[in-house]
Design an enzyme around this catalytic site. Structure first.
Site, PDB file in Angstrom:
ATOM      1  N   TYR A 177      14.116  38.334  20.328  1.00 48.02           N
ATOM      2  CA  TYR A 177      14.088  37.047  20.739  1.00 48.02           C
ATOM      3  C   TYR A 177      14.521  37.127  22.364  1.00 48.02           C
ATOM      4  O   TYR A 177      15.592  37.436  22.519  1.00 48.02           O
ATOM      5  CB  TYR A 177      14.725  35.938  20.074  1.00 48.02           C
ATOM      6  CG  TYR A 177      14.826  34.644  20.509  1.00 48.02           C
ATOM      7  CD1 TYR A 177      15.771  33.909  21.117  1.00 48.02           C
ATOM      8  CD2 TYR A 177      13.570  33.831  20.485  1.00 48.02           C
ATOM      9  CE1 TYR A 177      15.737  32.673  21.607  1.00 48.02           C
ATOM     10  CE2 TYR A 177      13.508  32.864  20.823  1.00 48.02           C
ATOM     11  CZ  TYR A 177      14.474  32.119  21.364  1.00 48.02           C
ATOM     12  OH  TYR A 177      14.548  30.783  21.956  1.00 48.02           O
ATOM     13  N   ASP A 201      16.869  42.708  27.751  1.00 47.25           N
ATOM     14  CA  ASP A 201      17.262  41.584  27.589  1.00 47.25           C
ATOM     15  C   ASP A 201      18.652  41.538  27.128  1.00 47.25           C
ATOM     16  O   ASP A 201      18.965  41.844  26.095  1.00 47.25           O
ATOM     17  CB  ASP A 201      16.565  40.955  26.722  1.00 47.25           C
ATOM     18  CG  ASP A 201      17.018  39.396  26.688  1.00 47.25           C
ATOM     19  OD1 ASP A 201      15.961  38.595  26.145  1.00 47.25           O
ATOM     20  OD2 ASP A 201      17.994  39.010  27.046  1.00 47.25           O
ATOM     21  N   LYS A 256      24.459  33.420  28.483  1.00 49.57           N
ATOM     22  CA  LYS A 256      25.577  33.227  27.756  1.00 49.57           C
ATOM     23  C   LYS A 256      26.869  33.430  28.276  1.00 49.57           C
ATOM     24  O   LYS A 256      27.487  32.778  29.082  1.00 49.57           O
ATOM     25  CB  LYS A 256      25.342  34.154  26.217  1.00 49.57           C
ATOM     26  CG  LYS A 256      24.202  33.647  25.562  1.00 49.57           C
ATOM     27  CD  LYS A 256      23.938  34.475  24.312  1.00 49.57           C
ATOM     28  CE  LYS A 256      22.658  34.381  23.575  1.00 49.57           C
ATOM     29  NZ  LYS A 256      22.493  33.076  22.949  1.00 49.57           N
TER      30      LYS A 256
HETATM   31  P1  KE4 Z   1      18.463  30.764  26.194  1.00 49.79           P
HETATM   32  O1  KE4 Z   1      17.243  30.073  26.781  1.00 49.79           O
HETATM   33  O2  KE4 Z   1      18.976  29.864  24.548  1.00 49.79           O
HETATM   34  O3  KE4 Z   1      19.792  30.391  27.052  1.00 49.79           O
HETATM   35  O4  KE4 Z   1      18.343  32.085  25.855  1.00 49.79           O
HETATM   36  C1  KE4 Z   1      17.265  32.772  25.239  1.00 49.79           C
HETATM   37  C2  KE4 Z   1      17.602  34.051  24.785  1.00 49.79           C
HETATM   38  C3  KE4 Z   1      17.051  35.069  25.432  1.00 49.79           C
HETATM   39  N1  KE4 Z   1      17.522  36.463  24.989  1.00 49.79           N
HETATM   40  C4  KE4 Z   1      18.373  36.595  23.991  1.00 49.79           C
HETATM   41  C5  KE4 Z   1      18.600  38.178  23.629  1.00 49.79           C
HETATM   42  C6  KE4 Z   1      18.884  35.508  23.253  1.00 49.79           C
HETATM   43  O5  KE4 Z   1      19.716  35.800  22.075  1.00 49.79           O
HETATM   44  C7  KE4 Z   1      18.575  34.215  23.740  1.00 49.79           C
HETATM   45  C8  KE4 Z   1      19.074  33.273  22.821  1.00 49.79           C
HETATM   46  N2  KE4 Z   1      19.852  33.494  21.740  1.00 49.79           N
HETATM   47  C9  KE4 Z   1      19.901  32.380  20.561  1.00 49.79           C
HETATM   48  C10 KE4 Z   1      20.521  32.834  19.541  1.00 49.79           C
HETATM   49  N3  KE4 Z   1      19.864  34.057  18.647  1.00 49.79           N
HETATM   50  C11 KE4 Z   1      20.450  31.054  21.266  1.00 49.79           C
HETATM   51  C12 KE4 Z   1      20.667  29.902  19.815  1.00 49.79           C
HETATM   52  C13 KE4 Z   1      19.580  28.669  20.329  1.00 49.79           C
HETATM   53  O6  KE4 Z   1      18.425  29.177  20.396  1.00 49.79           O
HETATM   54  O7  KE4 Z   1      20.101  27.749  19.821  1.00 49.79           O
END
Ligand code: KE4
Length: 440
Positions: A145, A240, A268
């Site tokens: 993701y 990523d 993060k």
């Molecule tokens: P954000 O747009 O949520 O800051 O980041 C997206 C993203 C991009 N790449 C990786 C590897 C990620 O894990 C994420 C976001 N992770 C999720 C949890 N699996 C965030 C939690 C959520 O969507 O509320």
């Protein structure tokens, strides 16, 4: 069963105002059933919900809180920045300071651009790869993701060789067709894709340790294939590291693997719990980003002073104290404890871990009946998990005041504030809960 009346009322109110009552679906508990818990505060390794119940937090805001909640150094840095303002929409020296920390931590990053989320970082990295190569196709992997940019909300087509199909309403077929979705840890499949589409591929985008299908570690052969095929075909290798950056090592998963990508996305931890993402890499690529180059990308709150202060303090603390050996030691104890507790309860589980990221994959059947834990190497195997069993495990731990990820397909994170005693408490609670999963 602990009463959570205030959470229940808060959820009812939120549902009237916000889609699903949450501002991000991962929090809605859809994967484990029941109602989401509303929280009011965090301190160190603990969260406190609106009913006053305290939990050992193994989500850590989905990764950012590696130093625990309200770390004094991070709070002080935010307070100091706040005393001078919140947002200027103009450059500040603090942004250059954080950029220097990132570049020093991750050698493959020669230049970096800050944004406000991991989604923005991935979306921008993909646009840069396409702009720099003049090509349109990108490759991603099932179970990985990268945020919710249209081109990344794509599922595998009918067969790995076909191009992607939208996996959300609102994503057009026209967008999805430029994304090829392959199986993780399948070097042959990647090789095949380059054979069919080689010189049209702008980038291969991957989590260099996957957290988003639950934790899956790449094989050396897969990493080698990704690096050599992108090199050979002039495509960009984009790691990523939104989740793994500063989490698995100060230099991220690429430091552990010894593989150098062309671009890296961060999020993060780099924002210390405030909204900040980043993408960076080879200077010859990054210098193509506006206004140095022609690839457009912008953001009102990019490099926000409060987020930069929180991120900079977090990175400084991580660099000075290098907690990674300690996190790995505690992680190993948790991994072994969970594995033996599941075995004692006759449950086939696959426990995967790197450092302070871990997933216990529940699998169908019983050990006594001949079932044996199967390695989880990609989405094909992760998706066979017994998600009902995971959901019962999750709620059982909640009743013990332990907050694991609210989905089988998420990794847990623990912080530098989790103590050995916390880990032992978690193992003991898990053993009790796992035992209740046995058939009557
Ligand atoms: P954000 O747009 O949520 O800051 O980041 C997206 C993203 C991009 N790449 C990786 C590897 C990620 O894990 C994420 C976001 N992770 C999720 C949890 N699996 C965030 C939690 C959520 O969507 O509320």
């Amino acid at each position: 069963m602990t009463a959570r009346l205030r959470s229940h009322e808060a959820f009812a109110r939120a549902q009237r105002l916000i889609p699903g009552g949450v501002n991000s679906p991962a929090r809605a508990f859809g994967a484990v059933g029941g109602e989401p818990i509303f929280f009011q505060s965090g301190l160190g390794q603990h969260l406190t919900d609106v009913d006053g119940h305290r939990y050992l937090d193994y989500i850590g805001s989905w990764g950012p809180m590696i130093l625990g909640h309200r770390h004094p150094r991070v709070v002080a840095a935010i307070d100091e920045a706040l005393s001078r303002g919140t947002s200027y929409g103009a450059p500040t020296e603090a942004e250059s300071g954080l950029a220097e920390q990132i570049i020093e931590a991750v050698p493959s990053i020669e230049k970096v651009r800050m944004v406000s989320s991991g989604t923005e970082a991935a979306m921008s990295g993909v646009r840069l790869a396409r702009g720099a190569t003049g090509r349109e196709l990108i490759i991603k992997f099932a179970g990985n993701y990268h945020g919710h940019a249209d081109s990344l909300l794509v599922a595998a087509g009918s067969s790995a060789a076909t191009l992607g199909v939208p996996n959300s309403p609102g994503v057009t077929a026209g967008t999805a067709k430029d994304t090829l979705v392959l199986e993780y840890n399948d070097p042959a499949g990647l090789e095949e894709a380059f054979k069919s589409h080689g010189d049209a591929i702008a980038a291969v985008l991957m989590e260099p340790v996957v957290g988003n299908m639950g934790l899956v570690v790449p094989t050396p052969e897969f990493l080698k294939a990704a690096r050599s095929l992108t090199e050979k075909h002039g495509s960009v290798l984009l790691f990523d590291e939104v989740m793994t950056g500063f989490r698995l090592a100060y230099g991220g998963a690429q430091e552990l693997h010894g593989v150098t990508p062309d671009l890296t996305t961060l999020g993060k931890i780099v924002g210390g719990g405030l909204p900040l993402g980043a993408y960076g890499g080879r200077a010859d690529l990054m210098d193509q980003v506006l206004p140095a180059g022609k690839v457009f990308q912008a953001g009102t709150l990019s490099g926000n002073p409060l987020a930069v202060a929180a991120g900079s303090a977090t990175l400084a603390e991580l660099k000075e104290h290098s907690p990674y050996a300690d996190l790995d030691r505690r992680g190993r104890r948790l991994e072994e404890g969970l594995r033996s507790a599941a075995e004692a309860a006759d449950l086939p589980v696959w426990v995967a871990r790197v450092g302070s990221m871990l997933t216990i994959f529940f699998q169908p059947g019983w050990l006594a009946d001949g079932a044996s834990p199967q390695p989880v190497t990609g989405w094909k195997t992760a998706s066979l998990s017994d998600t009902d069993r995971y959901a019962r495990f999750f709620w059982g731990l909640i009743d013990h005041g332990i907050y694991f990820p609210c989905s089988q397909f998420e990794a847990l994170f623990f912080s530098t504030r989790h103590t050995d005693a916390d880990i032992e408490q978690t193992i003991a609670a898990a053993a009790e809960v796992l035992h209740t999963l046995r058939p009557a």
